[in-house]
Design an enzyme around this catalytic site. Structure first.
Site, PDB file in Angstrom:
ATOM      1  CE  LYS A 124      -3.794   1.586   2.931  1.00 44.14           C
ATOM      2  NZ  LYS A 124      -4.714   1.547   4.139  1.00 44.14           N
TER       3      LYS A 124
ATOM      4  CB  SER B   6      -7.937   3.205   3.163  1.00 44.76           C
ATOM      5  OG  SER B   6      -7.176   2.723   4.061  1.00 44.76           O
TER       6      SER B   6
ATOM      7  CB  SER C 114      -8.321   0.663   6.091  1.00 43.41           C
ATOM      8  OG  SER C 114      -8.957   1.742   6.276  1.00 43.41           O
TER       9      SER C 114
END
Lengths: 465, 101
Positions: A66, A141, A165
């Site tokens: 990420k 996310s 997330s």
């Protein structure tokens, strides 16, 4: 073929492909499919990151991370324009560990800006599409990480989880997502969102891979004083132990209003499966669960407002040219660098922490947090794991919830209590919704530091499907 | 509902300049979210200690000795200073903090 860690190991051992060949095939696949999905924000030249030596637990395994985890010399945007050109000066602890283990990093995955969101629609660099249905969100996310794994653009990816997330996008994309116990994995080199809640974890195609990656990244780090002293536990070898007699708690609060019927159906089926495997199903209650979302949406913005104060147009990142004075440098750099959601949360946090409001908001929320944690402690006196749905719905359509912040926040309703309490939890895919045909995620929650039991239950359930 | 004055104050605290349209927009959003979180007032919390962090770790210290975990040299110095949007030689440039009277 959609590879797992085991199949890569086997393929390399049998000489079916070399490390370079398998990395190249993934790089080619990304080149073909990423433009449509936008799962990766940046794709590296894989040849630069081939492992130096053999023998690591992740030798030759291609992965993504990420884009809120720092890699020295590479850009880290956190999904925001304010860090669009920020080049990291050091490696995150987890990045160094994965490199040491012999993995091949393919690139940085898309995310909601500063990890704020449940759909990846808040990315300053465009949304990511759900590989199961390109008109739907992948969740957030860590939507880029989840989509990349679901689309087999990499074997696994790292995400971060502050309020769900990792788990929620895993549920929406039909992959496995683990949030370790707070304190298991170092946050050194993770762009901080809410420091008492953030945790890094793996998104994988199966539970065994989740265990292997978790073992690799967990452990004490002198650079993160919130990490526990214990080294990473060994989990993968014990996954096969049966779960007969294990006590599984089902909280009534997780099956109330707002839960879609097609999700509830698959979750109930999974619970029945656990019973068939010999687990004892126990009805329990988490009485303060209904306050978890409000507690989270107070504590998190407060911590965010402190953590994002460093984005000031002075030390790095976007800086407004021609600001008349210091105050205006701050006001204008942050006005133009941040998207709407970070602004919303920073302001909420600044207000809730301000003089006259601190007791009523932040302090109150931290007290309710203690009660939420007590609920888990009490429940875990009687059960070994707690289960329920990960997300109240399957993946929704792009644009469906983006105009109403509160509607979007409700996506986190089953995931936030876990972060507040600090306990570990995993989302496991359990079939498709009968109406939408989209993946449904099953959440399994464990005791503090008991990833071993958690992963064992997840593994047994996965194998029985 | 938050007042315009409150929204302006919050934006100043957060050091974020808002356009008039944004002020209006965020006024509604923030009011709505604050309204939602007010549900916590229903929870009795007398005699409850706040749970600031969940592991119970306090005062994590290390010995006061150099760790040698990185080398501060010209290259690293340059890397860090060059991250700043405005810099000159070995300095990060900022606007005046103290105003001349």
């Amino acid at each position: 073929m959609s590879h797992t860690i085991a199949s890569i190991k086997e393929g390399l051992a049998k000489g079916e492909f070399s490390v370079e060949e398998i990395a190249r095939s993934y790089a080619d696949k990304i080149a073909r499919e990423n433009p449509q999905l936008n799962a990766f924000l940046e794709v590296f030249d894989y040849k630069q990151f081939l492992p130096a030596k053999e023998g690591g637990a992740l030798y030759g395994v291609p992965y993504g991370i990420k884009d809120n985890m720092l890699m020295q010399g590479k850009r880290t945007t956190a999904g925001s324009k304010i860090l669009e050109n920020y080049i990291s000066s050091y490696d995150a602890n987890v990045v160094a560990k994965l490199r040491e283990a012999g993995g091949v990093i393919l690139g940085k995955c898309n995310m909601d800006e500063f990890a704020m969101g449940s759909s990846t629609e808040n990315s300053a660099f465009g949304p990511t599409k759900n590989p199961h249905d390109l008109t739907r969100v992948p969740g957030g996310s860590s939507g880029g990480s989840a989509a990349a794994v679901a689309a087999d653009l990499c074997v696994f990816a790292l995400g971060s989880d502050t309020g769900g997330s990792i788990r929620q996008p895993a549920a929406l994309c039909g992959v496995v997502g683990l949030k370790p116990t707070y304190g298991r994995v170092s946050r050194h080199g993770l762009v901080a969102m809410a420091s008492s809640l953030d945790q890094i974890g793996p998104l994988t195609k199966n539970v065994e891979d989740s265990a292997i990656v978790f073992e690799t990244i967990a452990g004490h780090d002198v650079f993160d004083s919130t990490t526990i002293a214990e080294p990473a536990p060994s989990i993968a070898p014990a996954l096969h132990q049966p779960i007969k007699g294990l006590r599984v708690g089902v909280p009534k609060e997780f099956f109330g209003e707002g839960l879609d019927k097609e999700v509830s159906q698959q979750v109930r089926s999974a619970i029945e499966k656990l019973q068939e495997l010999g687990a004892v199903i126990v009805d329990i209650s988490l009485p303060h669960a209904e306050y978890a979302l409000a507690t989270y949406y107070l504590i998190m913005p407060c911590e965010v407002s402190a953590n994002l104060a460093r984005l000031d147009g002075i030390r790095y990142g976007y800086s407004e040219k021609g600001s008349q004075d210091l105050l205006h440098t701050y006001l204008e750099s942050r006005a133009h660098g941040f998207g709407a959601e970070p602004k919303r949360r920073i302001m909420l946090g600044a207000y809730a922490l301000s003089s006259g409001y601190y007791d009523a908001y932040y302090l109150k929320a931290q007290k309710v947090r203690a009660l939420i944690r007590n609920d888990f402690d009490d429940a875990f006196q009687d059960v070994d794991v707690i289960v329920g749905p990960t997300s109240p719905s399957v993946a929704f359509r792009i644009g469906e919830k983006s105009s109403d912040p509160l509607a979007m926040y409700l996506s986190d309703i089953y995931t936030v209590p876990i972060n507040l309490a600090g306990v570990p939890a995993i989302s496991l895919p359990v079939g498709k919704g009968s109406e939408s045909g989209m993946p449904v995620g099953f959440q399994i929650i464990g005791k503090m530091f008991d990833e071993a039991t958690l992963l064992r239950v997840a593994y047994q359930l996965e194998q029985s499907q | 509902m938050l007042t315009d004055k409150e929204v302006k104050h919050i934006a100043t605290l957060a050091r974020i300049k808002l356009s008039e349209r944004e002020e209006e927009h965020f006024k509604k959003d923030l009011s709505s979210i604050l309204g939602y979180v007010e549900t916590l007032n229903k929870v009795p919390t007398d005699n409850v200690e706040p749970l600031y962090q969940v592991t119970g770790i306090t005062n994590a210290t290390r010995s006061d000795e150099p760790r040698g975990s990185f080398v501060m040299n010209d290259e690293l110095k340059r890397t860090l200073i060059e991250q700043a949007p405005a810099h000159e030689n070995d300095y990060i440039k900022v606007k005046a903090v103290l105003k001349a009277k």
